[in-house]
Design an enzyme around this catalytic site. Structure first.
Site, mmCIF file in Angstrom:
data_model
loop_
_atom_site.group_PDB
_atom_site.id
_atom_site.type_symbol
_atom_site.label_atom_id
_atom_site.label_comp_id
_atom_site.label_asym_id
_atom_site.label_seq_id
_atom_site.Cartn_x
_atom_site.Cartn_y
_atom_site.Cartn_z
ATOM 1 N N ASP A 37 0.873 -1.166 0.000
ATOM 2 C CA ASP A 37 0.000 0.000 0.000
ATOM 3 C C ASP A 37 0.912 1.218 0.000
ATOM 4 O O ASP A 37 2.069 1.136 0.422
ATOM 5 C CB ASP A 37 -0.899 0.008 1.239
ATOM 6 C CG ASP A 37 -2.171 0.822 1.034
ATOM 7 O OD1 ASP A 37 -3.241 0.204 0.854
ATOM 8 O OD2 ASP A 37 -2.100 2.067 1.046
ATOM 9 N N ASP A 63 3.738 2.459 -4.374
ATOM 10 C CA ASP A 63 2.847 3.352 -5.123
ATOM 11 C C ASP A 63 2.737 2.749 -6.519
ATOM 12 O O ASP A 63 3.727 2.721 -7.271
ATOM 13 C CB ASP A 63 3.435 4.760 -5.174
ATOM 14 C CG ASP A 63 2.595 5.737 -5.991
ATOM 15 O OD1 ASP A 63 1.679 5.290 -6.712
ATOM 16 O OD2 ASP A 63 2.864 6.949 -5.919
ATOM 17 N N VAL A 64 1.563 2.244 -6.878
ATOM 18 C CA VAL A 64 1.429 1.484 -8.122
ATOM 19 C C VAL A 64 1.627 2.338 -9.363
ATOM 20 O O VAL A 64 1.778 1.799 -10.471
ATOM 21 C CB VAL A 64 0.064 0.769 -8.192
ATOM 22 C CG1 VAL A 64 -0.073 -0.242 -7.071
ATOM 23 C CG2 VAL A 64 -1.098 1.755 -8.198
ATOM 24 N N TYR A 160 -13.971 6.488 -13.485
ATOM 25 C CA TYR A 160 -13.861 5.170 -12.846
ATOM 26 C C TYR A 160 -14.370 4.073 -13.774
ATOM 27 O O TYR A 160 -13.701 3.042 -13.965
ATOM 28 C CB TYR A 160 -14.648 5.161 -11.540
ATOM 29 C CG TYR A 160 -14.527 3.872 -10.761
ATOM 30 C CD1 TYR A 160 -13.399 3.610 -9.988
ATOM 31 C CD2 TYR A 160 -15.540 2.925 -10.789
ATOM 32 C CE1 TYR A 160 -13.279 2.428 -9.272
ATOM 33 C CE2 TYR A 160 -15.439 1.742 -10.079
ATOM 34 C CZ TYR A 160 -14.304 1.498 -9.319
ATOM 35 O OH TYR A 160 -14.202 0.322 -8.617
ATOM 36 N N LYS A 164 -12.125 0.918 -15.300
ATOM 37 C CA LYS A 164 -12.395 -0.489 -14.993
ATOM 38 C C LYS A 164 -12.728 -1.294 -16.244
ATOM 39 O O LYS A 164 -12.478 -2.503 -16.294
ATOM 40 C CB LYS A 164 -13.517 -0.592 -13.958
ATOM 41 C CG LYS A 164 -13.094 -0.094 -12.576
ATOM 42 C CD LYS A 164 -11.858 -0.837 -12.049
ATOM 43 C CE LYS A 164 -11.492 -0.436 -10.655
ATOM 44 N NZ LYS A 164 -10.325 -1.166 -10.122
ATOM 45 N N THR A 197 -16.764 -0.783 1.657
ATOM 46 C CA THR A 197 -15.378 -0.380 1.883
ATOM 47 C C THR A 197 -15.349 1.116 2.184
ATOM 48 O O THR A 197 -16.304 1.837 1.869
ATOM 49 C CB THR A 197 -14.511 -0.649 0.638
ATOM 50 O OG1 THR A 197 -14.946 0.212 -0.425
ATOM 51 C CG2 THR A 197 -14.593 -2.103 0.193
#
Length: 269
Positions: A37, A63-64, A160, A164, A197
């Site tokens: 994370d 950090d992706v 978003y 996706k 979440t």
């Protein structure tokens, strides 16, 4: 128990929500879990909790969106564990805004995390996954978290939803390419519906603020969204995690390029 015995698994965005649920379940099933994370406090807490309950987990900051960080992570995995068995590309961000109110920079910010982050994970996992000892059972497995909102359109969701949808295509392209080249790496996607979440709680508040579902009341917005699901409720992170477990494990050894909806029937209506 033991469905992931001897597996080395990296879960991104594992500091909370679905990622944390995946990390906990993987550890329970015998994997050594790298809890990654960009928030050190959140990630460390999850790793420490797993270890306190008898599982094997370590936190690794990632950090992706940072390609050099991915390279360091995979190099560390090869040196520390001899390779990687499972990668779960879970890290993601949401943006609730109308098309008119979404700036180009905001759109790009979502793409950097949700699309580029997955691309970088897939790309840099290749050497770590092909370096696995050939005697190890099964194939390596990449599981990408997409969303039912990458299939169906809703208002105030342009960034978003588009991101996706892109994850679904990243999954298919990588899966077929790896199969054709003889890599022992499967790639599949899990498509959750709205799940309980912290990120979704913020989304519901933002949908209410914008009146996306015809009301500005948070509880009524939650109820309106739940009503769109045939099972009439929002998913739990653990329900998503169990499908990710199947896709990651050797139980799905003949499955690649697949999409697993965990949506309470949402895509059927």
């Amino acid at each position: 128990m033991g469905r992931l015995d001897r597996k080395i698994a990296l879960v991104t965005g594992a500091g909370q929500g679905i990622g944390a649920a995946i990390a906990r379940l993987f550890a329970l099933e015998g994997a050594t879990v790298i809890v990654s994370d960009r928030d050190e406090a959140l990630g460390t807490r999850v790793a420490d909790e797993i270890a306190a309950n008898g599982g094997r987990a370590v936190f690794y900051a990632l950090d992706v969106t940072d390609e050099a960080a991915w390279q360091r992570t995979m190099s560390w995995l090869q040196g520390e564990y001899g390779g990687l068995d499972i990668l779960v590309n879970n890290a993601g961000v949401a943006l609730v805004k109308s098309i008119e109110d979404t700036t180009l920079e905001q759109f790009r910010d979502v793409m950097r995390v949700n699309v580029e982050g997955v691309f970088l994970g897939i790309r840099h996992a290749i050497p770590a996954m092909t370096a696995r000892d050939p005697s190890r059972s099964g194939t390596a497995s990449i599981v990408n978290l997409s969303s039912v909102l990458g299939v169906q359109g809703i208002p105030d969701n342009i960034a978003y939803g588009t991101s996706k949808a892109a994850v679904r295509q990243l999954t298919k392209c990588a899966a077929i390419e790896f199969a054709e080249r003889g890599y022992r790496i499967r790639v599949n996607a899990v498509l959750p519906a709205v799940t309980e979440t912290p990120m979704v709680s913020r989304e519901i508040e933002e949908w209410a603020e914008q009146g996306t579902f015809g009301t500005r009341d948070v509880a009524a917005t939650r109820a309106a969204f739940s009503a769109r699901v045939p099972l009439k409720r929002i998913a739990t992170p653990e329900e998503i995690a169990y499908t990710v477990l199947f896709a990651a494990s050797d139980e799905s050894s003949f499955t690649t390029a697949a999409e697993y909806p965990v949506d309470g029937g949402r895509l059927a209506v």
